[in-house]
Design a protein around this motif. Structure first.
Motif, mmCIF file in Angstrom:
data_model
loop_
_atom_site.group_PDB
_atom_site.id
_atom_site.type_symbol
_atom_site.label_atom_id
_atom_site.label_comp_id
_atom_site.label_asym_id
_atom_site.label_seq_id
_atom_site.Cartn_x
_atom_site.Cartn_y
_atom_site.Cartn_z
ATOM 1 N N ARG A 44 0.792 -1.234 0.000
ATOM 2 C CA ARG A 44 0.000 0.000 0.000
ATOM 3 C C ARG A 44 0.829 1.291 0.000
ATOM 4 N N PRO A 45 2.028 1.331 0.606
ATOM 5 C CA PRO A 45 2.769 2.595 0.604
ATOM 6 C C PRO A 45 2.956 3.238 -0.771
ATOM 7 N N PRO A 46 3.211 2.482 -1.850
ATOM 8 C CA PRO A 46 3.389 3.151 -3.150
ATOM 9 C C PRO A 46 2.129 3.837 -3.679
ATOM 10 N N LEU A 47 0.967 3.476 -3.157
ATOM 11 C CA LEU A 47 -0.278 4.010 -3.724
ATOM 12 C C LEU A 47 -0.349 5.522 -3.586
ATOM 13 N N THR A 48 0.182 6.070 -2.495
ATOM 14 C CA THR A 48 0.157 7.516 -2.299
ATOM 15 C C THR A 48 1.448 8.181 -2.742
ATOM 16 N N LYS A 49 2.408 7.366 -3.166
ATOM 17 C CA LYS A 49 3.711 7.931 -3.530
ATOM 18 C C LYS A 49 4.051 7.545 -4.974
ATOM 19 N N GLY A 50 4.903 6.563 -5.179
ATOM 20 C CA GLY A 50 5.396 6.252 -6.509
ATOM 21 C C GLY A 50 4.321 5.930 -7.531
ATOM 22 N N PHE A 51 3.306 5.172 -7.141
ATOM 23 C CA PHE A 51 2.248 4.821 -8.092
ATOM 24 C C PHE A 51 1.439 6.049 -8.474
ATOM 25 N N THR B 19 6.831 -4.934 23.360
ATOM 26 C CA THR B 19 7.807 -3.852 23.507
ATOM 27 C C THR B 19 7.233 -2.646 24.239
ATOM 28 N N SER B 20 5.901 -2.538 24.308
ATOM 29 C CA SER B 20 5.296 -1.418 25.038
ATOM 30 C C SER B 20 4.501 -1.880 26.253
ATOM 31 N N GLY B 21 4.153 -3.172 26.282
ATOM 32 C CA GLY B 21 3.402 -3.705 27.404
ATOM 33 C C GLY B 21 1.918 -3.391 27.364
ATOM 34 N N ARG B 22 1.401 -3.022 26.190
ATOM 35 C CA ARG B 22 -0.033 -2.733 26.105
ATOM 36 C C ARG B 22 -0.626 -3.292 24.819
ATOM 37 N N LEU B 23 -1.950 -3.426 24.809
ATOM 38 C CA LEU B 23 -2.646 -3.875 23.613
ATOM 39 C C LEU B 23 -2.614 -2.773 22.558
ATOM 40 N N ARG B 24 -2.265 -3.159 21.331
ATOM 41 C CA ARG B 24 -2.193 -2.171 20.260
ATOM 42 C C ARG B 24 -2.746 -2.769 18.961
ATOM 43 N N ARG B 25 -3.285 -1.900 18.136
ATOM 44 C CA ARG B 25 -3.630 -2.260 16.758
ATOM 45 C C ARG B 25 -2.888 -1.268 15.878
ATOM 46 N N ILE B 26 -2.017 -1.769 15.025
ATOM 47 C CA ILE B 26 -1.103 -0.901 14.276
ATOM 48 C C ILE B 26 -1.397 -1.023 12.788
ATOM 49 N N GLU B 27 -1.569 0.120 12.144
ATOM 50 C CA GLU B 27 -1.984 0.152 10.737
ATOM 51 C C GLU B 27 -0.818 0.534 9.834
ATOM 52 N N HIS B 28 0.282 -0.207 9.930
ATOM 53 C CA HIS B 28 1.449 0.148 9.135
ATOM 54 C C HIS B 28 2.009 -1.071 8.416
ATOM 55 N N TRP B 29 2.676 -0.778 7.301
ATOM 56 C CA TRP B 29 3.260 -1.815 6.451
ATOM 57 C C TRP B 29 4.154 -2.750 7.252
ATOM 58 N N SER B 30 5.032 -2.186 8.060
ATOM 59 C CA SER B 30 6.024 -2.998 8.759
ATOM 60 C C SER B 30 5.381 -4.000 9.707
ATOM 61 N N SER B 31 4.284 -3.604 10.358
ATOM 62 C CA SER B 31 3.626 -4.517 11.296
ATOM 63 C C SER B 31 2.893 -5.626 10.550
ATOM 64 N N ALA B 32 2.191 -5.288 9.470
ATOM 65 C CA ALA B 32 1.525 -6.326 8.677
ATOM 66 C C ALA B 32 2.545 -7.310 8.116
ATOM 67 N N ASN B 33 3.668 -6.785 7.656
ATOM 68 C CA ASN B 33 4.737 -7.608 7.114
ATOM 69 C C ASN B 33 5.285 -8.558 8.183
ATOM 70 N N ALA B 34 5.584 -8.012 9.360
ATOM 71 C CA ALA B 34 6.185 -8.814 10.426
ATOM 72 C C ALA B 34 5.199 -9.820 11.009
ATOM 73 N N GLN B 35 3.957 -9.389 11.253
ATOM 74 C CA GLN B 35 2.979 -10.287 11.860
ATOM 75 C C GLN B 35 2.603 -11.437 10.927
ATOM 76 N N GLY B 36 2.387 -11.126 9.646
ATOM 77 C CA GLY B 36 2.055 -12.185 8.700
ATOM 78 C C GLY B 36 3.159 -13.213 8.610
ATOM 79 N N GLY B 37 4.396 -12.751 8.482
ATOM 80 C CA GLY B 37 5.518 -13.678 8.391
ATOM 81 C C GLY B 37 5.705 -14.493 9.648
ATOM 82 N N HIS B 38 5.547 -13.839 10.805
ATOM 83 C CA HIS B 38 5.710 -14.546 12.079
ATOM 84 C C HIS B 38 4.674 -15.659 12.223
ATOM 85 N N LEU B 39 3.409 -15.344 11.926
ATOM 86 C CA LEU B 39 2.374 -16.361 12.068
ATOM 87 C C LEU B 39 2.589 -17.506 11.087
ATOM 88 N N GLY B 40 3.076 -17.204 9.876
ATOM 89 C CA GLY B 40 3.383 -18.272 8.930
ATOM 90 C C GLY B 40 4.400 -19.234 9.498
#
Length: 413
Positions: A46-53, A288-309
């Protein structure tokens, strides 16, 4: 490969889904994997959608996480235009539009989020676009060829990034933000103020603490907007970026616990048996923060998807990813580390004008919980990541502004 009864189904066709499938196979996972995506394109960044694309520097297939054929090479069934309507946790099936039942042994919900609609008169005029999906970006990219002026509603990621790209394409751009800051996610009022001035220098009209009363048109076509204080703004193209809503409905209707996202544990397990959630839709315990979070960023989707795989392929490693996100605004790149939302103040060393800065995000007790970085070397960034993980308490905040000190020296670590 495993038997047909050992089946993993992934609902959602974004980055987290793609990374899950790739890492699951790379880690030796042998179950059948099916990705059910409601979109017409394979998973894309999604990051390229507002930039390079948007600027015409990247073509449509250049946004794809991987070519569609590679899913087949990995024995992953990628089903596009497949709309999931219901999860039946008792029968362990996903019901698709049209009545088809897709059985699962384990289910991964990666349904992401959708844009918040603009609740104003005229929001249905032709020329007004939300900006979340590749077809949205493709439509805006073409529309920008004809529209000589544009209105951007919202001063966060979508708004700030798309306003910069439209201005670089030569459009007259007005950015409207109802709050007092441009890009508040940077965690620094000082930096946001400097950034707003920088946008104005680039020719973007930035209106902060401004609310729209309506969007105006000629017939069904957008021609502009009117603010609540009566100012009229011309614009033949509008992008609305006022936040997103997590797509929790499938899981919620099936009985999963939901609280600003699908609530999961440290292994991304939802409250339903054999159901997991990752990416923008997941609210997880951030170690890393000790609290419940929902994060809407590329890096988190990338890391979480790979980790669960890797996890579903047998890995026992715990998730310990430090949240980090990037943004590019014109030619300026910023990196935010950690948990700036929990900070009470930010102490900035350097400036945008200087070409280098570090902003230290501190709690009311002086604990370092995050940082924003611009123009610094990679080793400085890595040093800051280590410090944010350690979350030290700063005894002498005045040292943080000393440009002769390394971050570790400045915080006294």
């Amino acid at each position: 490969m495993a038997s047909d009864t050992d089946t993993i189904v992934v609902v959602g066709g974004g980055l987290a889904s793609a990374r899950f499938a790739t890492e699951y196979r790379a880690a030796g996972g042998e179950a059948s994997v099916t990705i059910l995506s409601s979109e017409e394109d394979p998973p894309y960044h999604r990051p390229p959608l507002t930039k390079g694309f948007l600027r015409g520097e990247v073509e449509r297939d250049g946004t794809y996480v991987r070519p569609a054929a590679e899913y087949e090479d990995d024995v992953v069934e990628l089903r596009l235009n497949a709309i999931a309507e219901r999860i039946d946790p008792q029968k362990h099936v996903v019901l698709l539009e049209g009545g088809e039942e897709v059985p699962y042994a384990r289910l991964v919900v990666a349904t992401g989020a959708r844009p918040r609609p603009l609740p104003l008169p005229g929001a249905d005029l032709v020329g007004i676009h939300t900006y979340r999906f590749l077809p949205d970006a493709a439509t805006v990219r073409v529309a920008a060829e004809e529209a000589h002026s544009a209105i951007v509603v919202g001063g966060s990621f979508i708004g700030a990034e798309s306003a910069a790209s439209l201005r670089l394409r030569g459009l007259d751009v007005t950015l409207i933000e109802m709050g007092p800051r441009l890009m508040p996610q940077l965690g620094s009022a000082e930096l946001s103020a400097e950034l707003a001035d920088f946008y104005r220098e680039q020719g973007v009209e930035v209106l902060l603490e401004t609310e729209l009363a309506e969007l105006t048109g000629n017939g069904k076509l957008l021609t502009g907007a009117r603010t609540k204080d009566g100012v009229t703004i011309e614009g033949y193209l509008a992008i609305v970026g006022i936040g997103v809503v997590p797509n929790v409905e499938l899981a919620q209707d099936a009985g999963a616990e939901v609280d600003d996202g699908i609530v999961v544990d440290e292994r991304f397990r939802a409250s339903l048996p054999d159901v997991y959630a990752v990416g923008d839709v997941a609210r997880y315990p951030d170690p890393t923060s000790g609290r419940l979070r929902r994060i809407e960023h590329w890096s988190s989707a990338n890391a979480q998807g790979g980790h669960l795989g890797r996890q579903l392929a047998g890995s026992k490693a715990r998730y310990d990813e430090l949240p980090v996100f990037f943004t590019q605004l014109f030619d300026e790149t910023f990196q935010v580390i950690g948990d700036p939302e929990s900070a009470a103040e930010s102490i900035v060393r350097g400036s945008l004008a200087d070409g280098r800065l570090v902003g230290y995000h501190l709690t009311g007790e002086g604990q370092l919980v995050g940082a924003v970085v611009h123009g610094e070397s990679a080793d400085v960034v890595e040093e800051l990541k280590t410090l944010v993980r350690e979350r030290p308490t700063i005894d002498d905040p005045t040292r943080l502004t000393d440009e002769h000190l390394r971050p570790a020296e400045a915080v006294g670590a």
